[in-house]
Design a protein around this motif. Structure first.
Motif, PDB file in Angstrom:
ATOM      1  N   TYR A  21       3.651   2.948   5.605  1.00 46.80           N
ATOM      2  CA  TYR A  21       4.280   3.211   4.314  1.00 46.80           C
ATOM      3  C   TYR A  21       3.457   4.253   3.577  1.00 46.80           C
ATOM      4  O   TYR A  21       2.260   4.400   3.791  1.00 46.80           O
ATOM      5  N   LEU A  22       4.155   4.987   2.739  1.00 48.27           N
ATOM      6  CA  LEU A  22       3.529   6.051   1.959  1.00 48.27           C
ATOM      7  C   LEU A  22       2.885   5.455   0.725  1.00 48.27           C
ATOM      8  O   LEU A  22       3.522   4.737  -0.038  1.00 48.27           O
ATOM      9  N   VAL A  23       1.608   5.751   0.538  1.00 49.73           N
ATOM     10  CA  VAL A  23       0.876   5.272  -0.634  1.00 49.73           C
ATOM     11  C   VAL A  23       0.911   6.327  -1.733  1.00 49.73           C
ATOM     12  O   VAL A  23       1.220   6.031  -2.879  1.00 49.73           O
ATOM     13  N   GLU A  24       0.611   7.575  -1.372  1.00 56.05           N
ATOM     14  CA  GLU A  24       0.528   8.616  -2.394  1.00 56.05           C
ATOM     15  C   GLU A  24       0.702   9.993  -1.761  1.00 56.05           C
ATOM     16  O   GLU A  24       0.264  10.231  -0.646  1.00 56.05           O
ATOM     17  N   THR A  25       1.354  10.869  -2.502  1.00 55.86           N
ATOM     18  CA  THR A  25       1.484  12.265  -2.116  1.00 55.86           C
ATOM     19  C   THR A  25       1.122  13.114  -3.316  1.00 55.86           C
ATOM     20  O   THR A  25       1.630  12.890  -4.411  1.00 55.86           O
TER      21      THR A  25
END
Length: 154
Positions: A21-25
């Motif tokens: 899963y994506l935490v931060e961009t």
């Protein structure tokens, strides 16, 4: 400048059939792209490399140059998404509330709007010289939480 939503779209497409899963961009004005991912089982370095290559494959340096880093969420970093709370159930966390109080304890439950943490407290027992450690459960709504991070105890 490269659009953050474009990067997020690429990442979501690449990780959709995995436990990642994506935490931060983050995308800075100088096209410095920083991506942080995680999974319940942790993220091996090869996964970061593969995702980095996949993102680079969707971007054209001839059109717009960029710098890209893909990493996994590390120990001691503040939680950014709900999945990080779920990953740390049963582990020690530090919760900093919006009113400035800090609590350290075991993350017991993660709900839709709150978390429950078991903390230990020293109390004076009437008639005894030594203080006694008592565990109690505290509930924090996500609105009350300024930050939460995992901690390592030795």
């Amino acid at each position: 400048m490269i659009d953050k939503k474009t990067i997020q779209g690429i990442i979501e497409k690449e990780i959709e059939n995995s436990d990642l899963y994506l935490v931060e961009t983050k995308v800075s004005s100088g096209n410095i792209i920083s991506v942080m991912i995680d999974s319940l089982a942790g993220v091996p370095i090869i996964t970061c490399i593969e995702l980095s290559r996949a993102i680079e494959g969707h971007l054209d340096r001839e059109v717009e140059d960029f710098e890209l880093s893909v990493s996994s969420a590390g120990i001691g970093q503040t939680f950014q998404v709900i999945q990080q709370y779920h990953k740390n159930i049963g582990k020690d966390v530090e919760v900093l509330t919006t009113d400035g109080n800090k609590f350290i304890g075991k993350l017991l439950v993660v709900g839709e709007n709150e978390i429950e943490v078991e903390v230990e407290e020293l109390i004076k027992v009437e008639g005894k010289k030594k203080k006694q450690t008592v565990s109690k459960s505290l509930t924090f709504s996500f609105e009350q939480i300024k930050s939460t991070k995992d901690i390592i105890t030795f």
